[in-house]
Scaffold this motif. Structure first.
Motif, PDB file in Angstrom:
ATOM      1  N   SER A  25       0.089 -10.389   3.182  1.00  0.00           N
ATOM      2  CA  SER A  25      -0.647  -9.589   2.199  1.00  0.00           C
ATOM      3  C   SER A  25       0.308  -8.920   1.226  1.00  0.00           C
ATOM      4  O   SER A  25       0.019  -8.815   0.028  1.00  0.00           O
ATOM      5  CB  SER A  25      -1.496  -8.529   2.927  1.00  0.00           C
ATOM      6  OG  SER A  25      -2.452  -9.128   3.759  1.00  0.00           O
ATOM      7  N   GLU A  26       1.445  -8.459   1.756  1.00  0.00           N
ATOM      8  CA  GLU A  26       2.461  -7.837   0.892  1.00  0.00           C
ATOM      9  C   GLU A  26       2.961  -8.824  -0.144  1.00  0.00           C
ATOM     10  O   GLU A  26       3.055  -8.501  -1.344  1.00  0.00           O
ATOM     11  CB  GLU A  26       3.619  -7.350   1.758  1.00  0.00           C
ATOM     12  CG  GLU A  26       4.739  -6.689   0.971  1.00  0.00           C
ATOM     13  CD  GLU A  26       5.908  -6.274   1.860  1.00  0.00           C
ATOM     14  OE1 GLU A  26       6.969  -5.913   1.312  1.00  0.00           O
ATOM     15  OE2 GLU A  26       5.760  -6.332   3.100  1.00  0.00           O
ATOM     16  N   ALA A  68      -2.189   0.004 -10.476  1.00  0.00           N
ATOM     17  CA  ALA A  68      -3.025   0.209  -9.283  1.00  0.00           C
ATOM     18  C   ALA A  68      -2.601  -0.743  -8.163  1.00  0.00           C
ATOM     19  O   ALA A  68      -2.531  -0.355  -6.995  1.00  0.00           O
ATOM     20  CB  ALA A  68      -4.488  -0.007  -9.640  1.00  0.00           C
ATOM     21  N   LEU A  69      -2.301  -1.989  -8.521  1.00  0.00           N
ATOM     22  CA  LEU A  69      -1.840  -2.955  -7.517  1.00  0.00           C
ATOM     23  C   LEU A  69      -0.454  -2.591  -7.002  1.00  0.00           C
ATOM     24  O   LEU A  69      -0.121  -2.868  -5.845  1.00  0.00           O
ATOM     25  CB  LEU A  69      -1.823  -4.362  -8.120  1.00  0.00           C
ATOM     26  CG  LEU A  69      -3.208  -4.954  -8.441  1.00  0.00           C
ATOM     27  CD1 LEU A  69      -3.064  -6.254  -9.215  1.00  0.00           C
ATOM     28  CD2 LEU A  69      -3.995  -5.196  -7.163  1.00  0.00           C
ATOM     29  N   LEU A  70       0.357  -1.977  -7.861  1.00  0.00           N
ATOM     30  CA  LEU A  70       1.689  -1.556  -7.434  1.00  0.00           C
ATOM     31  C   LEU A  70       1.588  -0.537  -6.294  1.00  0.00           C
ATOM     32  O   LEU A  70       2.416  -0.540  -5.371  1.00  0.00           O
ATOM     33  CB  LEU A  70       2.447  -0.952  -8.619  1.00  0.00           C
ATOM     34  CG  LEU A  70       3.881  -0.485  -8.340  1.00  0.00           C
ATOM     35  CD1 LEU A  70       4.753  -1.661  -7.903  1.00  0.00           C
ATOM     36  CD2 LEU A  70       4.465   0.187  -9.580  1.00  0.00           C
ATOM     37  N   ALA A  75       2.761   0.499  -0.681  1.00  0.00           N
ATOM     38  CA  ALA A  75       2.276   0.929   0.635  1.00  0.00           C
ATOM     39  C   ALA A  75       2.607  -0.118   1.691  1.00  0.00           C
ATOM     40  O   ALA A  75       3.045   0.211   2.802  1.00  0.00           O
ATOM     41  CB  ALA A  75       0.763   1.174   0.584  1.00  0.00           C
ATOM     42  N   TYR A  76       2.426  -1.395   1.358  1.00  0.00           N
ATOM     43  CA  TYR A  76       2.784  -2.467   2.284  1.00  0.00           C
ATOM     44  C   TYR A  76       4.277  -2.438   2.601  1.00  0.00           C
ATOM     45  O   TYR A  76       4.686  -2.507   3.764  1.00  0.00           O
ATOM     46  CB  TYR A  76       2.429  -3.834   1.685  1.00  0.00           C
ATOM     47  CG  TYR A  76       0.996  -4.244   1.860  1.00  0.00           C
ATOM     48  CD1 TYR A  76       0.407  -4.299   3.119  1.00  0.00           C
ATOM     49  CD2 TYR A  76       0.222  -4.618   0.764  1.00  0.00           C
ATOM     50  CE1 TYR A  76      -0.918  -4.682   3.285  1.00  0.00           C
ATOM     51  CE2 TYR A  76      -1.102  -5.011   0.916  1.00  0.00           C
ATOM     52  CZ  TYR A  76      -1.663  -5.045   2.170  1.00  0.00           C
ATOM     53  OH  TYR A  76      -2.970  -5.427   2.333  1.00  0.00           O
ATOM     54  N   ASN A 281      -6.072  -1.473   2.522  1.00  0.00           N
ATOM     55  CA  ASN A 281      -5.138  -1.547   1.402  1.00  0.00           C
ATOM     56  C   ASN A 281      -5.414  -2.811   0.587  1.00  0.00           C
ATOM     57  O   ASN A 281      -5.533  -2.758  -0.645  1.00  0.00           O
ATOM     58  CB  ASN A 281      -3.701  -1.544   1.919  1.00  0.00           C
ATOM     59  CG  ASN A 281      -2.694  -1.286   0.817  1.00  0.00           C
ATOM     60  OD1 ASN A 281      -3.006  -0.651  -0.193  1.00  0.00           O
ATOM     61  ND2 ASN A 281      -1.489  -1.781   0.992  1.00  0.00           N
ATOM     62  N   MET A 282      -5.545  -3.950   1.278  1.00  0.00           N
ATOM     63  CA  MET A 282      -5.888  -5.191   0.590  1.00  0.00           C
ATOM     64  C   MET A 282      -7.292  -5.112   0.008  1.00  0.00           C
ATOM     65  O   MET A 282      -7.551  -5.599  -1.100  1.00  0.00           O
ATOM     66  CB  MET A 282      -5.772  -6.373   1.558  1.00  0.00           C
ATOM     67  CG  MET A 282      -6.176  -7.725   0.964  1.00  0.00           C
ATOM     68  SD  MET A 282      -5.243  -8.162  -0.532  1.00  0.00           S
ATOM     69  CE  MET A 282      -3.613  -8.414   0.159  1.00  0.00           C
TER      70      MET A 282
END
Length: 417
Positions: A25-26, A68-70, A75-76, A281-282
């Protein structure tokens, strides 16, 4: 190894509570950031070269999208790098939920901003450059579709909606269902416990149920304990009169008149796709992309109708609808991640199963705390009131059949009644 060292080794346990697909996911999230960043640069540079303010504006909008995706990507990365940092008492598994909660707040603010801008345009319509706006919206939609595909390529994600059972266990209430051949045709024997005490339930496929008196079950548990169950007619099925005690792990010797006896193995287990398995998170990253895509679709529809029929009000109307959709998704994400951050019980059904498993040993649960540590990982503190001399290790083995209990603390107190 000395006895002390061996004992210490048995006490040690991991505090890494990250999801199974954490690293994948990261990588996907960073990949989408690079895609959005490249698109942002192309739009801004192209807009400056060709003098298109609309193109520059969409490029700047893409930068907020990448930002926002950053947040999700950081977090990952941070939770992975600090997964074994002892400063985090229960690991870093909740960092994704914190990032998801933050993203949900940002989404809510975006929905308010879109609604505000749309309301102003209702009162004060502005000239629309259709030849620029429509192609930009189409390109933006393409990028969002590609981003959603990249983010979701590792599995299915819940985009803000929830189900009555949170996808936990079987939606029809059957804990486990096994096929059986009888004289009346194929049937299914199951342990049914949807909002009711667990009982055996037997149904025939397209045939009238056999009389309840012609069916019986004797369970045989690993410790040799046996119990006989009689059945009662319930219309379209037959059901055992007595409840099935926990745990639901036994051999069921099924006797049906006119058919050979069956020995059916029932095993206690948890089913996948529970709410506490969800990677919020995803989920937040996907919702950001889906929200942008939904707005792009509505904008395209509004712009096309405005150009064909002169309905300039369609553009702000599409904005209002988009704002409501984003607000709805944001609310669902805030509700779910907020509950995790506040350590609300993530699985009432599992809590009931823990109580039943302890009570099946003749003891009682004096206190129970169940909370989420990370995707697919739950923590539990169980206080058992017992009149026996059992050690905590006994109850650890009893509850060991619940694989999602990644961190289990057990306390026993003496019962005098």
């Amino acid at each position: 190894m000395s006895n002390a060292a061996a004992q210490q080794s048995s006490w040690d346990h991991s505090h890494v509570f990250l999801g199974e697909a954490h690293e994948a996911s990261e990588r996907r999230t960073w990949g989408v950031i690079w895609l959005c960043g490249a698109m942002m640069v192309v739009e801004i540079v192209g807009g400056l070269i060709f003098g298109s303010i609309a193109l520059v504006a969409d490029g700047l909008h893409m930068s907020t999208h990448a930002g926002a995706l950053l947040l999700a990507a950081l977090a990952y990365t941070y939770s992975r790098k600090h997964a074994e940092d002892r400063r985090f008492t229960f690991g870093t598994g909740k960092l994704g939920d914190l990032a998801g909660f933050t993203s949900a707040i940002v989404l809510a603010m975006i929905s308010i901003l879109i609604a505000y801008e749309a309301a102003i345009r209702f009162v004060h319509p502005v000239a629309i450059h259709f030849s620029q706006a429509i192609p930009i919206a189409v390109v933006g939609l393409g990028v969002n579709v590609a981003s959603a595909w990249l983010l979701s390529s590792g599995g299915h994600h819940n985009h803000g909606h929830s189900h009555g059972h949170d996808d936990a266990d079987h939606s029809d209430g059957r804990d486990e269902a096994l096929p059986v051949a009888t004289a009346s045709g194929p049937a299914v024997l199951s342990v049914f416990e949807d909002g009711a005490p667990p009982r055996f339930r037997m149904q025939w496929d397209g045939a009238k149920p056999q009389p309840a008196a012609s069916v019986s079950i004797e369970t045989e548990r690993p410790d040799g304990t046996r119990q006989t169950f009689r059945f009662a007619d319930r219309g379209s099925y037959i059901e055992s009169v007595d409840e099935i005690p926990e745990p639901h792990a036994f051999i069921a010797h099924l006797r049906v008149r006119g058919a050979p006896d069956h020995a059916l193995v029932f095993e206690e287990h948890e089913h996948g796709h529970s709410a506490h398995d969800r990677d919020n998170n995803m989920r937040a990253a996907v919702i950001h992309v889906m929200a942008d895509a939904a707005v792009s679709v509505l904008v395209i529809i509004g712009l096309v109708l405005a150009r064909l029929f002169g309905w300039l009000w369609m553009d702000p109307a599409a904005g209002i609808i988009g704002a409501l959709v984003i607000a709805s998704w944001s609310y669902g994400l805030i509700r779910d991640t907020g509950a995790i951050l506040l350590d609300m019980n993530p699985d009432e059904r599992l809590a009931d199963k823990i109580r039943q498993a302890v009570e099946a040993c003749g003891d009682a649960v004096a206190d129970l705390h169940l909370w989420r540590l990370g995707p697919g990982h739950l923590g539990a503190i169980v206080c058992v009131a017992t009149a026996s001399s059992r050690e905590t290790e006994f109850y650890r083995k009893v509850l060991g059949r619940f694989p999602s209990l990644s961190h289990l603390t057990i306390e026993t107190v003496r019962r005098t009644d």
